[in-house]
Structure formats: structure tokens, C-alpha cells
Design an enzyme around this catalytic site. Structure first.
Site, PDB file in Angstrom:
ATOM      1  N   GLU A 179       0.684  -1.416   0.073  1.00  0.00           N
ATOM      2  CA  GLU A 179      -0.053   0.021  -0.056  1.00  0.00           C
ATOM      3  C   GLU A 179       0.899   1.160  -0.018  1.00  0.00           C
ATOM      4  OE1 GLU A 179      -2.589  -0.495   3.045  1.00  0.00           O
ATOM      5  OE2 GLU A 179      -4.238  -1.320   1.969  1.00  0.00           O
ATOM      6  N   GLU A 373      -5.790  -8.203  -1.233  1.00  0.00           N
ATOM      7  CA  GLU A 373      -6.321  -8.052   0.305  1.00  0.00           C
ATOM      8  C   GLU A 373      -7.843  -7.664  -0.032  1.00  0.00           C
ATOM      9  OE1 GLU A 373      -4.908  -5.367   3.006  1.00  0.00           O
ATOM     10  OE2 GLU A 373      -2.596  -5.778   2.596  1.00  0.00           O
TER      11      GLU A 373
END
Ligand code: P53
Length: 475
Positions: A179, A373
Site C-alpha cells: 500500500e 487483500e
């Protein structure tokens, strides 16, 4: 004839975790202290505190995690029982380079991942590995200011090279930084510490923070590109991806000003993957840097490196969408979508947003995609006879998988895998809680750290097993 989902037969079903959130054993076999080791427990709307070193008496939930370090055989066996084709985890940088700036790696740390990957491969489970997932060595934070310092590029590249060489026959799928784009939230202390080891001083105002964030991001992107380039030299079959959090920002209305501000903010959120996929800064960022005099340290050499180290696929996390409206003062307001329900932690639930994400990323990058995810953080109750009925989790995942399958069949998206987050309960990154659970496997441990650490199968375990068995046909 049996019904098929339309997903490719080699589709990588699995689950995802990160080292610091489950391994525990924070000082085992020479492991150094990471930024995750100095984060206390918080809860919804109570941020985790980043302490100056480890302070006795405080609750640091990552120190023990769920003790995967000592339970990995049992846990991987359960993943195999569900039928996992892949398992996404990260390598704790501090097990390999305890301080980050050593020249020689810690052999005992490397051996731990030898064992973990061997255990996966024993069951035909392909490891999918993030190199840096919110767990940079704390020594690099205190001595170098984290990614403020260009020298950290070399330390990261040494770490990446060591892992690529060691595991070149065990691991094919890699990601550099988890991320990496969360840093757009540069006013958030927690985000900046976990992503870049940026711990701000009190005299560093938001303008300074923004400038530091962009420069640090550039160094990370150079480090990422160098790693990709070196990785491909070590094993040309490596697939090395970017990893961004994808949170679509929908215009709050049909007003052109809302549409435009949503478009601008999407550019501000995804330029990291632009650079990783295209090897060059998008024009909108070039203009922004020039206007605000940001990111002054970009060398000609850096630009060559970025070109040479473009990624092979786009890995992304998807949890929710948000809306944005332009405001009268020329700014904007981000808000939850009134059309959607939210989780107990106020994360909106938007399965269609996943199909939107897949289309958006495909149109922009023309690269294979991997959903690394996705999931619902929820409280679970154990019944008197030890069962965990979690229909809410199944409902969330089913709705998202349905949209994922539509994206593949109706939109032609090239999707290689799906690894729902926290396939076994672990410490929440955002809050440090155990009670915010994502798993198919329940772990007996509470927010204060009490519990036997025993593992048990939730109802969703059997559901996901069936989903994998039928390659998504039976949801
Ligand atoms: P938790 C913020 C926004 C979106 C995703 O999050 C985020 C975060 C950081 O909290 O993190 C990713 O545990 C991250 C995982 C994390 C997962 O989402 O706060 O890659 O490490 O656990 C879920 O509920």
C-alpha cells in the site's frame, strides 16, 4: 455438466497476512525492533501510539501477534485444508537485517522463511511475498529518519537482493511495498510511520509533511524499481508487482465540480502505481510538483532506474469506496456513501466497487491484476460448544467474489489471484486490536493479549474451502 465460474483453472485462490501482524517472536533469533514493535494498541477512533522505543508496561500487540513463528506448521496445514493455491505474507525486514544498515544478513532469520516456504510448497501452496509491509527497522527511523534519507534506498535494495537470491527457487510472486499509496494521508501519524518510517517533529506542519512525503515516496519508488530490475536479473521468471490500496472516490453528485475533484483526487492517489507501471511520472504530478516546488531531488539516474524497473502486475487491496464533493472554498470533502452500509469500524461495504476497481486498473495499466487483500473486519462470538458462526463474513466475501467473476467474464479483466485479508485472525494494522477479525480461522486471543492462541475453524472456513474446490462456481 458442472457449472464453471469462468475463472482460469490456475487461478490463485489463497489468503493474505503480513509478518508483523501475526508472527510475534519479536526478538527471536536475532530479530531487530521494527516500527511495528513500537506501536501500542488503539481501537476505532483511538489511534495507535508510536512510542519512542519500547516502553515497559505498554501493550504492544505485535510483539506476540498470534505467534505464527511457532505455529506456522499448524496454520499452513489449515490453509492447505481449505485448498489454498497461494499464501501471501511478508518477510520481516528486521529478521534479515535487524538494524537495516548491516552489510551481512542474519542467517537465522533467513532460515525461518526457508522453513515457512518449504512448508507451503509441501502442500503445493505458492508463496506470494511482500518485501516491505509496514515493518521497517526502527533503527532506520531513529538514525536516518526513515525514507527521508536517500541512503535507505541502498539498505532496501540489499534486503530485497538478499531475499531474491535466497528464495529464487521457492518464490515467484513478489511485491515491493505494501500500500505504497497510503501516504497520500500525510497528515496521519500512524500511516506515515508504518509506510515510510516518517515520524514528524512538532514543528513540521502539514506543508512540510507533504513535501517530506513526496520526496520519501520518490526514494521508495527508486528503491522499488531497482529491486524489480535486480529481481529480474536474479530470476527472469519472477513476477514482481506493485501494491496499492484501491479506494475509489466516487463524485458525490453529478455536479461537474464534484466529478472533476474526484478525478483529480484519483490522480493524487494512484500516481505511485503510474510510476511503477509506466516508469515515468504522469504529467499531472509533474505539474503539481512544479507548482508546489515538491520532490526537488530527482536525478537523471533516478529517471533511468524508474524506466528500467517497471512492474509485471498490479497487486491491490480493496475494502471500500468513498465519495468526494467539491466545496465552496475550492477544496473538497470526503465522506461515506449514504447508499452503503458500513462495518462496525465504519468501513463502507461496496462489492460493486471491486468490479469498478478491476476495470479502472485494467484500463489504466493493461497489466495482469491480483486482488491481494479484501475482507470484513468483524467481531466473532464463540458458541458454548466452540463453534464460530460468521454468516456476515461469508456474505461480504460472496458478494465481492461475484463482482470479481463478473469483471473477468463480462469485462475481460486479466485477474491472476484473490487473497482475502487476514485468512487467520491477526492483529489489526489500523487499530492494533485482535477483536477486529478477518479470518476463516479463529485465534483465541483478546485485545488485552489474553488467550490460549488455539486455532479453530469458523463456518466461513468450510464455505471458502468449497469456493476454492469449485473454482468459484459454488458460492
Ligand atoms: P485493519 C488503512 C486503509 C486501508 C487499508 O486493515 C489498510 C490501512 C491500514 O490500517 O491496511 C491494509 O487491520 C493493510 C493490512 C491491514 C488491512 O488493510 O486496520 O495492508 O496490513 O491489516 C486491514 O483492519
Amino acid at each position: 455438466m458442472t457449472e464453471t465460474s469462468g475463472l482460469p483453472t490456475n487461478f490463485l485462490w489463497g489468503g493474505a497476512v503480513a509478518a508483523h501482524q501475526l508472527e510475534g517472536a519479536w526478538q527471536a533469533n536475532g530479530k531487530g525492533v521494527s516500527i511495528a514493535d513500537v506501536m501500542t494498541a488503539g481501537r476505532n477512533k483511538v489511534p495507535r501510539e508510536i512510542t519512542a522505543g519500547v516502553i515497559p508496561g505498554k501493550n504492544y500487540p505485535n510483539h506476540e501477534g498470534i505467534d505464527f513463528y511457532h505455529h506456522y506448521k499448524e496454520d499452513i496445514k489449515l490453509f492447505a485444508e481449505m485448498g489454498f493455491k497461494c499464501f501471501r505474507t511478508s518477510i520481516a525486514w528486521t529478521r534479515i537485517f535487524p538494524n537495516g544498515d548491516e552489510t551481512e544478513p542474519n542467517e537465522a532469520g533467513l532460515q525461518f522463511y526457508d522453513r515457512v516456504f518449504a512448508e507451503c510448497l509441501k502442500y503445493g501452496i505458492e508463496p506470494v511475498i511482500t518485501l516491505s509491509h509496514f515493518e521497517m527497522p526502527y533503527h532506520l527511523v531513529t538514525e536516518y529518519g526513515g525514507w527521508r534519507d536517500r541512503r535507505v534506498i541502498d539498505f532496501f535494495v540489499r534486503f530485497a537482493t538478499t531475499c531474491f537470491k535466497r528464495y529464487r527457487h521457492q518464490v515467484k510472486y513478489w511485491m515491493t511495498f505494501n500500500e505504497i499509496n497510503n501516504q497520500m494521508m500525510y497528515t496521519n501519524d500512524f500511516t506515515m510511520a508504518t509506510n515510510s518510517g516518517l515520524v514528524f517533529r512538532h514543528d513540521e506542519d502539514n506543508a512540510t509533511r507533504e513535501a517530506l512525503m513526496y520526496q520519501a515516496s520518490h526514494y521508495e519508488l527508486v528503491a522499488s524499481a531497482l529491486a524489480v530490475k535486480i529481481g529480474h536479473q536474479i530470476n527472469p521468471n519472477f513476477e514482481i508487482g506493485s501494491m496499492v490500496n484501491f479506494t475509489p472516490l466516487y463524485p458525490a453528485s453529478a455536479k461537474p465540480a464534484d466529478i472533476l475533484v474526484a478525478q483529480k483526487l484519483m490522480q493524487r492517489r494512484y500516481w505511485w502505481s503510474d510510476v511503477q507501471a509506466w516508469g515515468t511520472y504522469p504529467n499531472n504530478m509533474v505539474a503539481y510538483f512544479k507548482q508546489k516546488q515538491l520532490c526537488s531531488d530527482i536525478t537523471t539516474e533516478d529517471r533511468v532506474v524508474l524506466q528500467e524497473g517497471t512492474v509485471d502486475y498490479i497487486g491491490f487491496s480493496y475494502y471500500n469506496s468513498l465519495t468526494v464533493a467539491a466545496t465552496a472554498d475550492g477544496k473538497f470533502k470526503i465522506a461515506a456513501n449514504p447508499a452503503l452500509k458500513a462495518s462496525e469500524w465504519d468501513w463502507p461495504i461496496d462489492p460493486i466497487g471491486l468490479r469498478y476497481a478491476l476495470n479502472w486498473l485494467q484500463d489504466r495499466y493493461h497489466l495482469p491484476l491480483m486482488i491481494v487483500e479484501n475482507g470484513l473486519g468483524a467481531r466473532d462470538k464463540v458458541t458454548a460448544d466452540g463453534q464460530i458462526h460468521d454468516p456476515y463474513r461469508v456474505e461480504y466475501l460472496r458478494a465481492h467474489i461475484q463482482q470479481m467473476i463478473k469483471a473477468v467474464n463480462d469485462d475481460g479483466v486479466d485477474l491472476i489471484g484473490y487473497t482475502p485479508w487476514g485468512c487467520i485472525d491477526l492483529v489489526s494494522a489500523g487499530t492494533g486490536q485482535m477483536s477486529k477479525r478477518y479470518g476463516f480461522i479463529y485465534v483465541d486471543k483478546d485485545d488485552a493479549g489474553n488467550g490460549s492462541l488455539a486455532r479453530s475453524r469458523k463456518d466461513s472456513f468450510y464455505w471458502y474451502q468449497k469456493v476454492i474446490q469449485t473454482n468459484g462456481a459454488d458460492l
